[in-house]
Every structure is written in C-alpha cells, then in structure tokens.
Scaffold this motif. Structure first.
Motif, PDB file in Angstrom:
ATOM      1  N   VAL A 115       0.806  -1.220   0.000  1.00  0.00           N
ATOM      2  CA  VAL A 115       0.000   0.000   0.000  1.00  0.00           C
ATOM      3  C   VAL A 115       0.838   1.268   0.000  1.00  0.00           C
ATOM      4  O   VAL A 115       0.351   2.329  -0.353  1.00  0.00           O
ATOM      5  N   ILE A 116       2.094   1.180   0.405  1.00  0.00           N
ATOM      6  CA  ILE A 116       2.998   2.328   0.282  1.00  0.00           C
ATOM      7  C   ILE A 116       4.026   1.984  -0.779  1.00  0.00           C
ATOM      8  O   ILE A 116       4.763   1.020  -0.646  1.00  0.00           O
ATOM      9  N   SER A 117       4.075   2.765  -1.834  1.00  0.00           N
ATOM     10  CA  SER A 117       4.972   2.464  -2.951  1.00  0.00           C
ATOM     11  C   SER A 117       6.420   2.737  -2.571  1.00  0.00           C
ATOM     12  O   SER A 117       6.726   3.698  -1.864  1.00  0.00           O
ATOM     13  N   SER A 118       7.302   1.893  -3.054  1.00  0.00           N
ATOM     14  CA  SER A 118       8.723   2.100  -2.812  1.00  0.00           C
ATOM     15  C   SER A 118       9.234   3.227  -3.699  1.00  0.00           C
ATOM     16  O   SER A 118       8.597   3.619  -4.673  1.00  0.00           O
ATOM     17  N   ASP A 119      10.422   3.734  -3.365  1.00  0.00           N
ATOM     18  CA  ASP A 119      11.023   4.797  -4.179  1.00  0.00           C
ATOM     19  C   ASP A 119      11.205   4.336  -5.624  1.00  0.00           C
ATOM     20  O   ASP A 119      11.064   5.112  -6.565  1.00  0.00           O
ATOM     21  N   ARG A 120      11.503   3.048  -5.784  1.00  0.00           N
ATOM     22  CA  ARG A 120      11.734   2.500  -7.118  1.00  0.00           C
ATOM     23  C   ARG A 120      10.490   2.613  -7.991  1.00  0.00           C
ATOM     24  O   ARG A 120      10.573   2.773  -9.203  1.00  0.00           O
ATOM     25  N   ASN A 121       9.320   2.544  -7.363  1.00  0.00           N
ATOM     26  CA  ASN A 121       8.074   2.549  -8.135  1.00  0.00           C
ATOM     27  C   ASN A 121       7.469   3.941  -8.322  1.00  0.00           C
ATOM     28  O   ASN A 121       6.539   4.098  -9.114  1.00  0.00           O
ATOM     29  N   GLU A 122       7.972   4.931  -7.583  1.00  0.00           N
ATOM     30  CA  GLU A 122       7.371   6.260  -7.663  1.00  0.00           C
ATOM     31  C   GLU A 122       7.420   6.821  -9.089  1.00  0.00           C
ATOM     32  O   GLU A 122       6.454   7.383  -9.585  1.00  0.00           O
ATOM     33  N   HIS A 123       8.554   6.673  -9.728  1.00  0.00           N
ATOM     34  CA  HIS A 123       8.726   7.198 -11.087  1.00  0.00           C
ATOM     35  C   HIS A 123       7.783   6.488 -12.060  1.00  0.00           C
ATOM     36  O   HIS A 123       7.176   7.120 -12.933  1.00  0.00           O
ATOM     37  N   ILE A 124       7.632   5.173 -11.886  1.00  0.00           N
ATOM     38  CA  ILE A 124       6.758   4.384 -12.755  1.00  0.00           C
ATOM     39  C   ILE A 124       5.305   4.811 -12.568  1.00  0.00           C
ATOM     40  O   ILE A 124       4.546   4.925 -13.536  1.00  0.00           O
ATOM     41  N   ILE A 125       4.914   5.056 -11.325  1.00  0.00           N
ATOM     42  CA  ILE A 125       3.543   5.483 -11.027  1.00  0.00           C
ATOM     43  C   ILE A 125       3.237   6.803 -11.737  1.00  0.00           C
ATOM     44  O   ILE A 125       2.186   6.972 -12.365  1.00  0.00           O
ATOM     45  N   GLU A 126       4.169   7.757 -11.627  1.00  0.00           N
ATOM     46  CA  GLU A 126       3.951   9.059 -12.253  1.00  0.00           C
ATOM     47  C   GLU A 126       3.860   8.948 -13.774  1.00  0.00           C
ATOM     48  O   GLU A 126       3.017   9.597 -14.416  1.00  0.00           O
ATOM     49  N   LEU A 127       4.719   8.129 -14.352  1.00  0.00           N
ATOM     50  CA  LEU A 127       4.706   7.951 -15.797  1.00  0.00           C
ATOM     51  C   LEU A 127       3.386   7.329 -16.254  1.00  0.00           C
ATOM     52  O   LEU A 127       2.772   7.784 -17.229  1.00  0.00           O
ATOM     53  N   ALA A 128       2.936   6.301 -15.539  1.00  0.00           N
ATOM     54  CA  ALA A 128       1.672   5.652 -15.889  1.00  0.00           C
ATOM     55  C   ALA A 128       0.500   6.618 -15.739  1.00  0.00           C
ATOM     56  O   ALA A 128      -0.403   6.654 -16.584  1.00  0.00           O
ATOM     57  N   MET A 129       0.519   7.411 -14.664  1.00  0.00           N
ATOM     58  CA  MET A 129      -0.550   8.387 -14.440  1.00  0.00           C
ATOM     59  C   MET A 129      -0.569   9.436 -15.541  1.00  0.00           C
ATOM     60  O   MET A 129      -1.625   9.784 -16.076  1.00  0.00           O
ATOM     61  N   LEU A 130       0.601   9.926 -15.891  1.00  0.00           N
ATOM     62  CA  LEU A 130       0.692  10.972 -16.911  1.00  0.00           C
ATOM     63  C   LEU A 130       0.262  10.441 -18.274  1.00  0.00           C
ATOM     64  O   LEU A 130      -0.482  11.104 -19.012  1.00  0.00           O
ATOM     65  N   LEU A 131       0.719   9.260 -18.627  1.00  0.00           N
ATOM     66  CA  LEU A 131       0.366   8.659 -19.907  1.00  0.00           C
ATOM     67  C   LEU A 131      -1.140   8.410 -19.991  1.00  0.00           C
ATOM     68  O   LEU A 131      -1.778   8.673 -21.022  1.00  0.00           O
ATOM     69  N   ARG A 132      -1.727   7.921 -18.887  1.00  0.00           N
ATOM     70  CA  ARG A 132      -3.178   7.667 -18.864  1.00  0.00           C
ATOM     71  C   ARG A 132      -3.945   8.988 -18.992  1.00  0.00           C
ATOM     72  O   ARG A 132      -4.964   9.055 -19.701  1.00  0.00           O
ATOM     73  N   CYS A 133      -3.504  10.035 -18.311  1.00  0.00           N
ATOM     74  CA  CYS A 133      -4.184  11.335 -18.380  1.00  0.00           C
ATOM     75  C   CYS A 133      -4.146  11.913 -19.795  1.00  0.00           C
ATOM     76  O   CYS A 133      -5.162  12.397 -20.314  1.00  0.00           O
ATOM     77  N   TYR A 134      -2.977  11.869 -20.450  1.00  0.00           N
ATOM     78  CA  TYR A 134      -2.870  12.394 -21.802  1.00  0.00           C
ATOM     79  C   TYR A 134      -3.633  11.536 -22.803  1.00  0.00           C
ATOM     80  O   TYR A 134      -4.151  12.046 -23.800  1.00  0.00           O
ATOM     81  N   PHE A 135      -3.698  10.246 -22.524  1.00  0.00           N
ATOM     82  CA  PHE A 135      -4.461   9.346 -23.386  1.00  0.00           C
ATOM     83  C   PHE A 135      -5.939   9.716 -23.336  1.00  0.00           C
ATOM     84  O   PHE A 135      -6.622   9.778 -24.365  1.00  0.00           O
ATOM     85  N   ALA A 136      -6.448   9.969 -22.123  1.00  0.00           N
ATOM     86  CA  ALA A 136      -7.839  10.409 -21.984  1.00  0.00           C
ATOM     87  C   ALA A 136      -8.043  11.774 -22.620  1.00  0.00           C
ATOM     88  O   ALA A 136      -9.044  12.024 -23.308  1.00  0.00           O
ATOM     89  N   ALA A 137      -7.064  12.669 -22.423  1.00  0.00           N
ATOM     90  CA  ALA A 137      -7.207  14.057 -22.884  1.00  0.00           C
ATOM     91  C   ALA A 137      -7.291  14.156 -24.400  1.00  0.00           C
ATOM     92  O   ALA A 137      -8.015  15.010 -24.929  1.00  0.00           O
ATOM     93  N   ILE A 138      -6.560  13.310 -25.122  1.00  0.00           N
ATOM     94  CA  ILE A 138      -6.593  13.420 -26.589  1.00  0.00           C
ATOM     95  C   ILE A 138      -7.990  13.063 -27.112  1.00  0.00           C
ATOM     96  O   ILE A 138      -8.503  13.682 -28.040  1.00  0.00           O
ATOM     97  N   TYR A 139      -8.638  12.081 -26.471  1.00  0.00           N
ATOM     98  CA  TYR A 139     -10.019  11.750 -26.840  1.00  0.00           C
ATOM     99  C   TYR A 139     -10.973  12.870 -26.424  1.00  0.00           C
ATOM    100  O   TYR A 139     -11.914  13.210 -27.158  1.00  0.00           O
ATOM    101  N   ILE A 140     -10.748  13.446 -25.249  1.00  0.00           N
ATOM    102  CA  ILE A 140     -11.597  14.544 -24.773  1.00  0.00           C
ATOM    103  C   ILE A 140     -11.541  15.720 -25.746  1.00  0.00           C
ATOM    104  O   ILE A 140     -12.569  16.329 -26.087  1.00  0.00           O
ATOM    105  N   ASN A 141     -10.344  16.047 -26.219  1.00  0.00           N
ATOM    106  CA  ASN A 141     -10.199  17.167 -27.146  1.00  0.00           C
ATOM    107  C   ASN A 141     -10.816  16.879 -28.506  1.00  0.00           C
ATOM    108  O   ASN A 141     -11.315  17.783 -29.181  1.00  0.00           O
ATOM    109  N   ILE A 142     -10.796  15.621 -28.923  1.00  0.00           N
ATOM    110  CA  ILE A 142     -11.492  15.256 -30.167  1.00  0.00           C
ATOM    111  C   ILE A 142     -12.987  15.512 -30.014  1.00  0.00           C
ATOM    112  O   ILE A 142     -13.647  16.046 -30.920  1.00  0.00           O
ATOM    113  N   VAL A 143     -13.531  15.157 -28.847  1.00  0.00           N
ATOM    114  CA  VAL A 143     -14.957  15.404 -28.591  1.00  0.00           C
ATOM    115  C   VAL A 143     -15.255  16.900 -28.618  1.00  0.00           C
ATOM    116  O   VAL A 143     -16.228  17.347 -29.247  1.00  0.00           O
ATOM    117  N   ARG A 144     -14.427  17.690 -27.966  1.00  0.00           N
ATOM    118  CA  ARG A 144     -14.657  19.143 -27.906  1.00  0.00           C
ATOM    119  C   ARG A 144     -14.649  19.767 -29.307  1.00  0.00           C
ATOM    120  O   ARG A 144     -15.559  20.520 -29.676  1.00  0.00           O
TER     121      ARG A 144
END
Length: 606
Positions: A115-144
């Motif tokens: 439940v508490i991420s190690s330092d090794r995983n922090e960078h991976i978490i941020e990358l996955a979060m950012l990639l998922r957000c931009y993936f959603a955003a490109i579809y959102i902008n197509i809708v707009r």
C-alpha cells in the motif's frame, strides 16, 4: 510550452522532489485546458495510417522505458497536430493497443506491491498516471473540437458524409475518453489515492454532452461495422465509471478492486441512469460539480442533481448469486465474485452511505497488531495455537512447522497470501501509530514508514492505547494514501471482550483439523451478544454445524447469519445446538476474564 514543462517535470525527477499539489494541478490542467494545435506534421512518421503502423511495428515492448517515452512523445505530437478530428481519431486508434500494453506493463510494477509504494516505483507510477491522463485528454479534445464543428459549421449537401464521419468520431471518442477516465480511477483506487481536480467534472460533461445531442445510447458495435466492444454504448461506459466510485474501493484490497473492475463490465448494463428522480433513485449527480455521485438524500442548497441512478437490479442480481443454484452472467463473475466481494457489494448497495458516529479530535499513540492468528497468540498469553488446544491424543503426531505448512496450503487461494500464516517474528510484531481522531467505535490513525504485508483492508486487528492496556478486537475498514510516504487508516472496534478458542468441522479431534477462532462479547444496554470470528477460508458458511473448542471442552454450534465477511475472516452469529451447554460457554468466558492480565503477557514475551 505547457506539455514540455510537464513532461520535463515528471519524467526527470523523483516524486519526493515534487510538491503533490503542483503534481495534481498539472494533471488537472491536462483535462481543463484544451491543447493548442501548433504542428503541421509529425516528427516521427508521415501523417497517415500506413506510416504510423510501420513506426509502431518497430517499437519493442521489451524495452519498456524507451517505448513508453516514444509513445508519450507521439501522443503529445498527435494532440498538437493540425488535422481533421476524424484523422486524429484514426491515428490515435492505431496507437491505442500499444499504449494499453505499455500501461499494463507499467501498472504491474505497482499493482499488488503493497500500500505504500517504494522509491523505485514512484517514477513508474507518475509515468503511468501521466500517460493515462494524456491518453484520456486526446479523446476529450477530439470530442470538444468535433462538437464545436458540428454546432457551428454548416455542411453542404455534398458534405453530409463528412458530417456523419465527424459525428461517429465524436461518439467513439466520447466512449474511449470515459473508458480511459475509468481506467484512471481504477489506477487511483489501486494506489488508494484521490482523483485529481477536474477529473469528475470532465466525466460528467462528456456524458451530459452525449445526452444533450442524443448519442448516449448509440450502439457502438453498429457504427464500427460490427467490431465488438466491451460495453454497448456511452451510457454503459458512464455507468461503469459511476460503479467504480460507488463501490467505495478504499474499503477493499487491491485484488478485490481488480475483481470489481472485471465484473463492472457486466454490471454496468444493470445500472439505470435517468434524468428524473424515481422511488428507486439511490445515487445522484450534479454534472456542474467536480464531484462523484453521492447518496440520494436532502442535498445542500448548492447541489442540484440532474442525473439519477438506480442500482436495484444489480443488488437483486448479486443477492441471487448467494443461492445454491446461483446463475452467473459471465465467466468473470464465476472467477472473481467471492463471498467477501458479494458481502461488500450487498453492504454498499443495500445500506445508506453515511457515517453513523461523529469523529472527535484525539491525540495519542495506538498499539496495533495484525491477523487472526496473531490475535489468538496474544490473547492466549503468547501460546502457539497448537498449545492452546490442550489435546491429550494426537498432539505429537505433527511438529508445528509441518502443521503450519499444511495449514497454509489448505487455506490459501486465489494467488493471495494466506490470511492465516505461520507466526514469524514479523507476524508477531506490535506497531505504534498516531491517532488522528476517534469515534464511538473506532479510530482514524496515521501510518508512516514501511507498511507490513498484512496491513490491508479487512484484516483482523488488536488495538490498545497503552502498553499495559486491554486488547480490543477490530478490523481495518479503509485506508488511503495521505501525505508523502504515509497512510490514513480507518479502524473499527468490533468488541471489548475477546476470547481465544478453536473450531473444527471434521469428526476427528486431530490437531490439524482445528482452526483458530475468537469469541466476541458485546454488551448493548441489557442485551449481551456473542459472535464468532472464523478464518476467511470459505470453508465456513451460514447454516453450518461446527464443533467449538473451549479449553478442554467442546460444544456443537450452528452458524447463523454472517455479520461481516472479509478476505481475512468472517464474523458469524451462532447458537448452541444443545441449550444445556450454555453454562460451558459462560464458564469459559468468565474464567478467561479472570485470567486476563496483560502484564503476564509482556513478561512471557521477554
């Protein structure tokens, strides 16, 4: 350039170097600020499907770092490309399967890793979060942009096909955006973290736009030429997103969050989303607010619901699966719908979602240990379980390590570490944590530093406020990520008086046939209620007769209703099959109360 700044900020530094508020604001900007179209071509391939497919085929999923970096850059460029929205949609659809594969690989690094991420995983978490957000955003902008063109552009009779293609792109992009926002929420639940600002608002806006322009029920398979989809329409995609929040997943384990997500594809079809309130309205949404669905009650003056949700059909379905001849609607349900998960869904959908007791500020240290077997150990004055059975025969037929090994194999399942495990030094550990506040039957505490493996929702616990205090039994109700490297936990106290005992199903009184159990005694006004805590191994069920061992004596009891079911344990009401043996039960509890002396326990542990 905003995208470059965000990319540099998150892909160049560790999370510990980034302010959490700054990070959430940046993620929020992705949803709220439309991307500026500034590119006339792509730098990595020509602007057509054939060239992009060739580029994708040269990426190696085995080189995860390089591939994720290349895909992220491609996603940014594609979002800024000056082109038609239908072309943009076609191109991002080519990227879609590879991005999902990469995200799946990234997420495996932190799903079910504690439940508490190690330092090794922090960078991976941020990358996955950012990639998922931009993936959603490109579809959102197509809708707009598609909506703006359809609302403001006049199409000649010769451009009707262009208009139809734009409508199709808008519909499919809305569906894909909602699917990505659901995946993002799923990711956040797995990390026990909160949605970013604007995440719920854009979700509501996507559904409301589809409802306004009447494409929320459009059959997606038909407009894609028969290509199968996981959900049939936008309403179902929105319903799935709502379900993932309603199930209040900070109250369950990561494996159960995953199970709920898999089942939600079937269950979304059973949720009714209406524009008017009915007698069956369970939850409501105000689509102008950046807020998830809330329980239907008298709302504050600033909350004006315009989406009304009924989950009665789903509740009836899950209840029906409790019957002996249960009919599941899919393979996913057969695989994932465990008794603990059924209990959770029934509890969430069948009751109000409001707190029963007010919280009060309180500052102190709380002593806590985890697990049913650990609780049995401490309540038995530091005796191993086999010693507490006081069996005069078969006692030496198995040494403890063989017994515990066989026990683990019998009780483990679903690739989960057994909730009853051999008591190692770590298992016996008693931890201290800071109390943040209290209520009548519980605590909210802060946990800093490394979390033990059995710090999980649904885990049985013992707690006391002083080292010489009296142990009380409870359960971890919920947990969530708080500040950097810390958690908040909600603990519920189930009983003030607890007595260690044992149970068996088999007729043979062999040591390996016994399981640790606890008797809980609660006094409410003039009524005394006694319940049993049993291992959550799925071998104990309602309307089952078992043997209850109290010291050297045994009585037969009948398990009645399950009051609480988790992956760790089950709490049952019970009754004696022979009422004349009630005195044995009372004598056992009275004797244990007389013998309880925490000082003796600590002396034994020295």
């Amino acid at each position: 350039m905003r995208a470059k700044k965000i990319k540099h900020r998150f892909l160049g530094f560790k999370r510990s170097e980034i302010d959490n508020t700054m990070m959430n604001n940046a993620f929020s900007d992705i949803f709220q600020i439309p991307t500026v179209l500034r590119r006339d071509k792509l730098s990595f391939c020509d602007t057509n499907s054939k060239s992009l497919n060739e580029w994708i085929s040269n990426l190696s999923i085995m080189q995860l770092g390089d591939t994720s970096k290349a895909l992220f850059a491609a996603l940014l460029e594609l979002s800024e490309l000056e082109c038609s929205e239908t072309l943009r949609f076609d191109l991002v659809q080519i990227l879609h399967p590879t991005i999902e594969n990469v995200l799946g690989s990234l997420e495996k690094n932190f799903f079910n890793q504690g439940v508490i991420s190690s330092d090794r995983n922090e960078h991976i978490i941020e990358l996955a979060m950012l990639l998922r957000c931009y993936f959603a955003a490109i579809y959102i902008n197509i809708v707009r942009r598609s909506s703006d063109q359809l609302d403001n552009q006049k199409f000649s009779i010769f451009a009707l096909n262009q208009k139809k293609n734009l409508q199709t792109a808008r519909t499919l992009a809305t569906f894909q955006a909602l699917q990505q926002l659901t995946q993002l929420l799923y990711q956040q639940h797995m990390l026990y973290s909160e949605p970013v600002a604007g995440q719920w608002l854009i979700s509501h806006q996507l559904y409301e736009a589809a409802l306004t322009h009447k494409y929320h029920q459009t059959n997606l398979e038909q407009i894609q030429g028969g290509k199968p989809t996981s959900l049939s329409n936008i309403s179902q995609a929105y319903a799935q997103l709502i379900l993932m929040d309603i199930f209040n997943t900070n109250q369950i384990r990561q494996s159960e969050i995953q199970a709920l997500f898999q089942c939600s594809f079937d269950w979304a079809k059973m949720v009714q989303i209406l524009s008017k309130e009915t007698d069956l309205t369970k939850y409501v949404v105000d689509t102008t607010k950046d807020h998830p669905p809330i329980y239907n009650k008298k709302q504050s003056s600033g909350f004006n619901p315009n989406v009304f949700i009924s989950t009665n059909t789903l509740l009836d379905h899950v209840t029906a699966t409790l019957h002996k001849n249960a009919e599941y609607i899919s393979k996913n349900e057969k695989i994932y719908l465990t008794p603990a998960l059924k209990f959770h869904v029934q509890t969430i959908l069948g009751t109000t979602a409001e707190r029963r007791h007010e919280r009060y500020e309180y500052s102190a240290q709380l002593h806590i240990c985890f697990g049913l077997l650990t609780a049995h150990f401490y309540l038995s004055k530091a005796k191993n379980f086999s010693e507490t059975l006081l069996l005069e025969h078969h006692f030496n037929l198995q040494n403890e390590s063989k017994f515990m090994s066989a026990w683990d194999k019998k009780l483990s399942g679903n690739n989960e570490e057994s909730s009853i495990q051999r008591l190692s030094r770590e298992s016996k550990a008693v931890y201290q944590s800071d109390i943040l506040d209290i209520s009548v039957n519980g605590y909210r505490i802060k946990w800093s530093g490394e979390a033990p493996k059995n710090l999980r929702t649904g885990e049985y616990i013992l707690v006391k406020e002083t080292s010489h205090g009296h142990w009380r039994g409870g359960v971890i109700r919920w947990l969530k990520q708080s500040t950097e490297k810390s958690l908040e936990l909600g603990l519920e106290v189930l009983a003030q008086e607890i007595f260690p005992c044992a149970v068996r199903i088999q007729a043979d009184r062999h040591v390996s046939n016994y399981h640790p159990a606890l008797l809980l005694k609660n006094q409410n006004l003039d009524e005394t209620k006694t319940t049993l805590i049993l291992p959550g191994s799925q071998i104990f069920r309602e309307q089952q007769a078992i043997h209850l061992r109290l010291g050297k004596e045994e009585v037969k009891v009948y398990l009645l209703n399950a009051q609480l079911i988790t992956q760790s344990f089950v709490q049952f009401d019970f009754e004696l099959l022979n009422e004349d043996e009630q005195s044995i039960l009372h004598k056992f509890m009275a004797q244990n109360n007389m013998d309880t002396n925490d000082q003796d326990l600590w002396e034994a542990l020295k």
